[in-house]
Scaffold this motif. Structure first.
Motif, short mmCIF file in Angstrom:
data_model
loop_
_atom_site.label_atom_id
_atom_site.label_comp_id
_atom_site.label_asym_id
_atom_site.label_seq_id
_atom_site.Cartn_x
_atom_site.Cartn_y
_atom_site.Cartn_z
N GLN A 178 32.47 39.33 33.83
CA GLN A 178 32.56 40.70 34.33
C GLN A 178 34.03 41.12 34.46
O GLN A 178 34.83 40.45 35.10
CB GLN A 178 31.88 40.79 35.69
CG GLN A 178 31.89 42.18 36.28
CD GLN A 178 31.27 42.19 37.67
OE1 GLN A 178 31.54 41.31 38.48
NE2 GLN A 178 30.45 43.18 37.94
N ASP A 238 31.02 46.56 26.10
CA ASP A 238 29.86 46.88 26.95
C ASP A 238 29.30 45.63 27.63
O ASP A 238 28.89 45.68 28.79
CB ASP A 238 28.77 47.56 26.12
CG ASP A 238 29.15 48.98 25.73
OD1 ASP A 238 29.92 49.62 26.47
OD2 ASP A 238 28.68 49.45 24.67
N ASN A 270 29.15 45.37 31.67
CA ASN A 270 27.82 45.27 32.29
C ASN A 270 27.49 43.87 32.80
O ASN A 270 26.44 43.67 33.39
CB ASN A 270 26.75 45.72 31.29
CG ASN A 270 26.89 47.19 30.96
OD1 ASN A 270 27.10 48.02 31.84
ND2 ASN A 270 26.81 47.52 29.68
N THR A 281 27.38 40.51 35.06
CA THR A 281 27.40 40.24 36.50
C THR A 281 28.02 38.87 36.79
O THR A 281 28.00 38.40 37.92
CB THR A 281 25.98 40.29 37.09
OG1 THR A 281 25.17 39.33 36.41
CG2 THR A 281 25.38 41.68 36.93
#
Length: 165
Positions: free
Chosen positions: A45, A70, A74, A76
């Protein structure tokens, strides 16, 4: 004779410098017979600001085009979680030490990083994970691009066969 497992790994970063941010790493773990033991992919991340501040426009465009931008935005997975994933893989595939019965010398098997220009990947993993990385992985690497260069120089007739692989 027993040999260390190889982590065929590829890292993606914000650039080519030692202080570039690690964005992603992945690959396969193979034994000495090149049998696949495991596969992994970890996207770390990062914020949009981190990417914009640390990537050149060309690298940023490349990461957007490949979809990595992306995936990282996105994700985590924190840097600490990425570290845990990597070292859990090392533990999972840890080979037992071997004792030479004649000399009582112990051979420890640490995984060896392998890939094209693998020293760059080694450098980023070392920079990101510090001593933990140095303690977990062998200091030696197998650089496939070096092997290709040696084939070109010493056995050029094999070069066409190597490219087919």
């Amino acid at each position: 004779m027993k040999r260390s497992h190889m982590f065929i790994i590829d890292c993606e970063t914000t650039g080519l410098l030692r202080n570039s941010l690690l964005l992603s790493f992945g690959g396969v773990i193979v034994n000495s017979k090149l049998e696949i033991l495991d596969k992994f992919e970890v996207n770390i991340q990062r914020t949009e600001v981190e990417l914009i501040e640390n990537c050149s426009p060309k690298v940023l465009e490349m990461h957007k085009k490949s979809g990595l931008y992306d995936k990282v935005i996105n994700s985590t997975v924190s840097i600490e979680e990425a570290k845990e994933i990597l070292f859990n893989l090392v533990k999972k595939h840890k080979q037992e030490d071997q004792v030479n019965p004649k000399t009582n010398q112990i051979t420890t098997f640490k995984p060896i990083l392998t890939n094209n220009t693998v020293r760059m990947d080694y450098m980023w993993l070392e920079e990101t994970f510090k001593e933990d990385f140095l303690n977990a992985f062998d200091y030696r690497t197998i650089d496939v691009s070096s092997l290709n260069e040696l084939v070109k120089r010493w056995k050029p007739e094999l070069n066409t066969q190597v490219k087919k692989i």
